[in-house]
Design a protein around this motif. Sequence first.
Motif, PDB file in Angstrom:
ATOM      1  N   ALA A 216      -7.052   2.826  -2.588  1.00 31.45           N
ATOM      2  CA  ALA A 216      -7.456   1.435  -2.332  1.00 31.45           C
ATOM      3  C   ALA A 216      -8.263   0.881  -3.497  1.00 31.45           C
ATOM      4  O   ALA A 216      -8.103  -0.283  -3.881  1.00 31.45           O
ATOM      5  CB  ALA A 216      -8.273   1.362  -1.039  1.00 31.45           C
ATOM      6  N   ALA A 217      -9.148   1.706  -4.070  1.00 35.76           N
ATOM      7  CA  ALA A 217      -9.928   1.262  -5.225  1.00 35.76           C
ATOM      8  C   ALA A 217      -9.020   1.002  -6.422  1.00 35.76           C
ATOM      9  O   ALA A 217      -9.242   0.050  -7.186  1.00 35.76           O
ATOM     10  CB  ALA A 217     -10.983   2.312  -5.577  1.00 35.76           C
ATOM     11  N   THR A 218      -7.998   1.831  -6.594  1.00 38.75           N
ATOM     12  CA  THR A 218      -7.028   1.623  -7.674  1.00 38.75           C
ATOM     13  C   THR A 218      -6.284   0.312  -7.479  1.00 38.75           C
ATOM     14  O   THR A 218      -6.125  -0.485  -8.414  1.00 38.75           O
ATOM     15  CB  THR A 218      -6.029   2.790  -7.723  1.00 38.75           C
ATOM     16  OG1 THR A 218      -6.739   4.029  -7.840  1.00 38.75           O
ATOM     17  CG2 THR A 218      -5.083   2.646  -8.908  1.00 38.75           C
ATOM     18  N   ALA A 219      -5.828   0.077  -6.247  1.00 38.07           N
ATOM     19  CA  ALA A 219      -5.114  -1.174  -5.949  1.00 38.07           C
ATOM     20  C   ALA A 219      -6.017  -2.380  -6.144  1.00 38.07           C
ATOM     21  O   ALA A 219      -5.567  -3.442  -6.590  1.00 38.07           O
ATOM     22  CB  ALA A 219      -4.584  -1.130  -4.514  1.00 38.07           C
ATOM     23  N   TYR A 220      -7.299  -2.232  -5.837  1.00 36.89           N
ATOM     24  CA  TYR A 220      -8.266  -3.330  -5.993  1.00 36.89           C
ATOM     25  C   TYR A 220      -8.364  -3.777  -7.455  1.00 36.89           C
ATOM     26  O   TYR A 220      -8.559  -4.964  -7.749  1.00 36.89           O
ATOM     27  CB  TYR A 220      -9.628  -2.877  -5.484  1.00 36.89           C
ATOM     28  CG  TYR A 220     -10.707  -3.931  -5.540  1.00 36.89           C
ATOM     29  CD1 TYR A 220     -10.803  -4.901  -4.553  1.00 36.89           C
ATOM     30  CD2 TYR A 220     -11.637  -3.939  -6.579  1.00 36.89           C
ATOM     31  CE1 TYR A 220     -11.798  -5.869  -4.597  1.00 36.89           C
ATOM     32  CE2 TYR A 220     -12.624  -4.903  -6.634  1.00 36.89           C
ATOM     33  CZ  TYR A 220     -12.709  -5.860  -5.636  1.00 36.89           C
ATOM     34  OH  TYR A 220     -13.682  -6.821  -5.688  1.00 36.89           O
ATOM     35  N   LEU A 221      -8.222  -2.821  -8.378  1.00 37.91           N
ATOM     36  CA  LEU A 221      -8.287  -3.142  -9.803  1.00 37.91           C
ATOM     37  C   LEU A 221      -7.015  -3.810 -10.312  1.00 37.91           C
ATOM     38  O   LEU A 221      -7.036  -4.453 -11.365  1.00 37.91           O
ATOM     39  CB  LEU A 221      -8.539  -1.865 -10.611  1.00 37.91           C
ATOM     40  CG  LEU A 221      -9.908  -1.206 -10.454  1.00 37.91           C
ATOM     41  CD1 LEU A 221      -9.936   0.116 -11.213  1.00 37.91           C
ATOM     42  CD2 LEU A 221     -11.019  -2.126 -10.936  1.00 37.91           C
ATOM     43  N   LEU A 222      -5.930  -3.652  -9.576  1.00 34.20           N
ATOM     44  CA  LEU A 222      -4.636  -4.123 -10.072  1.00 34.20           C
ATOM     45  C   LEU A 222      -4.242  -5.502  -9.560  1.00 34.20           C
ATOM     46  O   LEU A 222      -3.312  -6.109 -10.094  1.00 34.20           O
ATOM     47  CB  LEU A 222      -3.542  -3.111  -9.694  1.00 34.20           C
ATOM     48  CG  LEU A 222      -3.655  -1.727 -10.346  1.00 34.20           C
ATOM     49  CD1 LEU A 222      -2.583  -0.790  -9.796  1.00 34.20           C
ATOM     50  CD2 LEU A 222      -3.545  -1.830 -11.862  1.00 34.20           C
ATOM     51  N   THR A 223      -4.904  -5.983  -8.522  1.00 31.65           N
ATOM     52  CA  THR A 223      -4.509  -7.283  -7.962  1.00 31.65           C
ATOM     53  C   THR A 223      -5.689  -7.950  -7.278  1.00 31.65           C
ATOM     54  O   THR A 223      -6.650  -7.285  -6.872  1.00 31.65           O
ATOM     55  CB  THR A 223      -3.365  -7.117  -6.952  1.00 31.65           C
ATOM     56  OG1 THR A 223      -2.973  -8.392  -6.455  1.00 31.65           O
ATOM     57  CG2 THR A 223      -3.791  -6.243  -5.789  1.00 31.65           C
ATOM     58  N   ASP A 224      -5.611  -9.276  -7.151  1.00 30.45           N
ATOM     59  CA  ASP A 224      -6.615 -10.040  -6.416  1.00 30.45           C
ATOM     60  C   ASP A 224      -6.076 -10.574  -5.098  1.00 30.45           C
ATOM     61  O   ASP A 224      -6.743 -11.369  -4.432  1.00 30.45           O
ATOM     62  CB  ASP A 224      -7.110 -11.213  -7.271  1.00 30.45           C
ATOM     63  CG  ASP A 224      -7.888 -10.744  -8.497  1.00 30.45           C
ATOM     64  OD1 ASP A 224      -8.541  -9.692  -8.404  1.00 30.45           O
ATOM     65  OD2 ASP A 224      -7.826 -11.427  -9.535  1.00 30.45           O
ATOM     66  N   ARG A 225      -4.868 -10.155  -4.720  1.00 31.98           N
ATOM     67  CA  ARG A 225      -4.244 -10.601  -3.474  1.00 31.98           C
ATOM     68  C   ARG A 225      -4.215  -9.449  -2.472  1.00 31.98           C
ATOM     69  O   ARG A 225      -3.758  -8.341  -2.792  1.00 31.98           O
ATOM     70  CB  ARG A 225      -2.834 -11.107  -3.745  1.00 31.98           C
ATOM     71  CG  ARG A 225      -2.779 -12.334  -4.658  1.00 31.98           C
ATOM     72  CD  ARG A 225      -1.358 -12.737  -4.953  1.00 31.98           C
ATOM     73  NE  ARG A 225      -0.616 -13.045  -3.731  1.00 31.98           N
ATOM     74  CZ  ARG A 225       0.697 -13.306  -3.717  1.00 31.98           C
ATOM     75  NH1 ARG A 225       1.398 -13.280  -4.852  1.00 31.98           N
ATOM     76  NH2 ARG A 225       1.296 -13.585  -2.580  1.00 31.98           N
ATOM     77  N   LEU A 226      -4.704  -9.704  -1.265  1.00 34.23           N
ATOM     78  CA  LEU A 226      -4.850  -8.636  -0.277  1.00 34.23           C
ATOM     79  C   LEU A 226      -3.511  -8.028   0.116  1.00 34.23           C
ATOM     80  O   LEU A 226      -3.397  -6.799   0.232  1.00 34.23           O
ATOM     81  CB  LEU A 226      -5.560  -9.172   0.970  1.00 34.23           C
ATOM     82  CG  LEU A 226      -5.773  -8.160   2.099  1.00 34.23           C
ATOM     83  CD1 LEU A 226      -6.535  -6.943   1.627  1.00 34.23           C
ATOM     84  CD2 LEU A 226      -6.483  -8.817   3.283  1.00 34.23           C
ATOM     85  N   ASN A 227      -2.486  -8.858   0.333  1.00 37.20           N
ATOM     86  CA  ASN A 227      -1.194  -8.291   0.752  1.00 37.20           C
ATOM     87  C   ASN A 227      -0.608  -7.378  -0.314  1.00 37.20           C
ATOM     88  O   ASN A 227      -0.057  -6.314  -0.005  1.00 37.20           O
ATOM     89  CB  ASN A 227      -0.213  -9.421   1.104  1.00 37.20           C
ATOM     90  CG  ASN A 227      -0.027 -10.407  -0.034  1.00 37.20           C
ATOM     91  OD1 ASN A 227      -0.795 -10.455  -0.981  1.00 37.20           O
ATOM     92  ND2 ASN A 227       1.023 -11.214   0.057  1.00 37.20           N
ATOM     93  N   ILE A 228      -0.756  -7.756  -1.594  1.00 31.80           N
ATOM     94  CA  ILE A 228      -0.283  -6.892  -2.680  1.00 31.80           C
ATOM     95  C   ILE A 228      -1.144  -5.634  -2.769  1.00 31.80           C
ATOM     96  O   ILE A 228      -0.646  -4.534  -3.023  1.00 31.80           O
ATOM     97  CB  ILE A 228      -0.303  -7.644  -4.027  1.00 31.80           C
ATOM     98  CG1 ILE A 228       0.552  -8.911  -3.942  1.00 31.80           C
ATOM     99  CG2 ILE A 228       0.205  -6.744  -5.151  1.00 31.80           C
ATOM    100  CD1 ILE A 228       2.007  -8.649  -3.637  1.00 31.80           C
ATOM    101  N   MET A 229      -2.418  -5.788  -2.531  1.00 32.01           N
ATOM    102  CA  MET A 229      -3.341  -4.653  -2.560  1.00 32.01           C
ATOM    103  C   MET A 229      -2.969  -3.600  -1.517  1.00 32.01           C
ATOM    104  O   MET A 229      -2.986  -2.394  -1.778  1.00 32.01           O
ATOM    105  CB  MET A 229      -4.770  -5.143  -2.331  1.00 32.01           C
ATOM    106  CG  MET A 229      -5.836  -4.061  -2.391  1.00 32.01           C
ATOM    107  SD  MET A 229      -7.477  -4.775  -2.090  1.00 32.01           S
ATOM    108  CE  MET A 229      -8.473  -3.278  -2.029  1.00 32.01           C
ATOM    109  N   LEU A 230      -2.607  -4.057  -0.321  1.00 29.24           N
ATOM    110  CA  LEU A 230      -2.207  -3.129   0.742  1.00 29.24           C
ATOM    111  C   LEU A 230      -0.956  -2.347   0.344  1.00 29.24           C
ATOM    112  O   LEU A 230      -0.873  -1.119   0.533  1.00 29.24           O
ATOM    113  CB  LEU A 230      -1.950  -3.897   2.034  1.00 29.24           C
ATOM    114  CG  LEU A 230      -3.183  -4.539   2.690  1.00 29.24           C
ATOM    115  CD1 LEU A 230      -2.771  -5.460   3.824  1.00 29.24           C
ATOM    116  CD2 LEU A 230      -4.133  -3.463   3.194  1.00 29.24           C
TER     117      LEU A 230
END
Length: 298
Positions: A216-230
Amino acid sequence: MMSEFWIILTGALVASSCGFLGCFLILRRMAMLGDAISHAILPGIVIAFLLSGSRSTLPMLLGAAVFGLVCSVVIESLRKQGVQADAAMSVTFTALFSVGIILVSLFTRQVDLDLDCVLYGEIAYVPWDTWEIAGIDLGPRAVWAVGSVFLLSLVLITLFYKQFKICSFDPAMAAAIGIPVSLFHYLLMGMVSVTTVASFESVGAILVVAMLIVPAATAYLLTDRLNIMLILSIIMGTLSSVGGYVIAQQIDASIAGCMTIMAAFLFVLAFLFSPKHGVLTRWWIRRQLKMRLSGEKA
């Protein structure tokens, strides 16, 4: 070959289910909740044993899940009273863990009962703990348990995506427009508790806590959109599972440890090269701007 498939599938399911919920924990600044729950469930394990007289899986999991939810409720209650989130988690899990130790010392001195023997499993043993009905082998219990929990979380988040999103980003606004913030908070905490407890027995606490945070922390660095983050959290968790297993086979090391290291490696890559937040990316952009400004002045 099938044993390898089941191990990788179990790791991917654990990583996906934990990473999926971990996105909301990171947004709420509660990333270490999984670690808190892993300690706070000991009283539930002891009480379940005392009531059932057995170390079988179901009562242990039920007792652990109840106290995982109790831990979440107490943490949130302390936060509402002005206690900092990290302090609330530390106070709660140390207190509940201490209660569990006292219960063990008072009532189960002659019984081999502790976290290691009950809930801290080893993912390499997953293929041999199968579920059979009427003589039909349905596959490892861990796959069914973690898969069911992941499906439940997926359905709930999909049905109430807007509510979870608003509650995570702006609880005050959510309350103002009539969303029951407390209900969705405790629903999320309940899903986290059930997911962590269901995964502990099969893959061990270290892997669960790592997968609850790192993808989740990795995804947080890669996008600012929650659906893409999930979606990215699930992808990162799956890559960590597959890559970690391959590494473990090559160097003959702990599978869970290698999966965790792989997840950390992906995080480092995102930390360095993320398009927007990467350290090296920002350095390169600043360097290019300086060179351009220098060229214009010349």
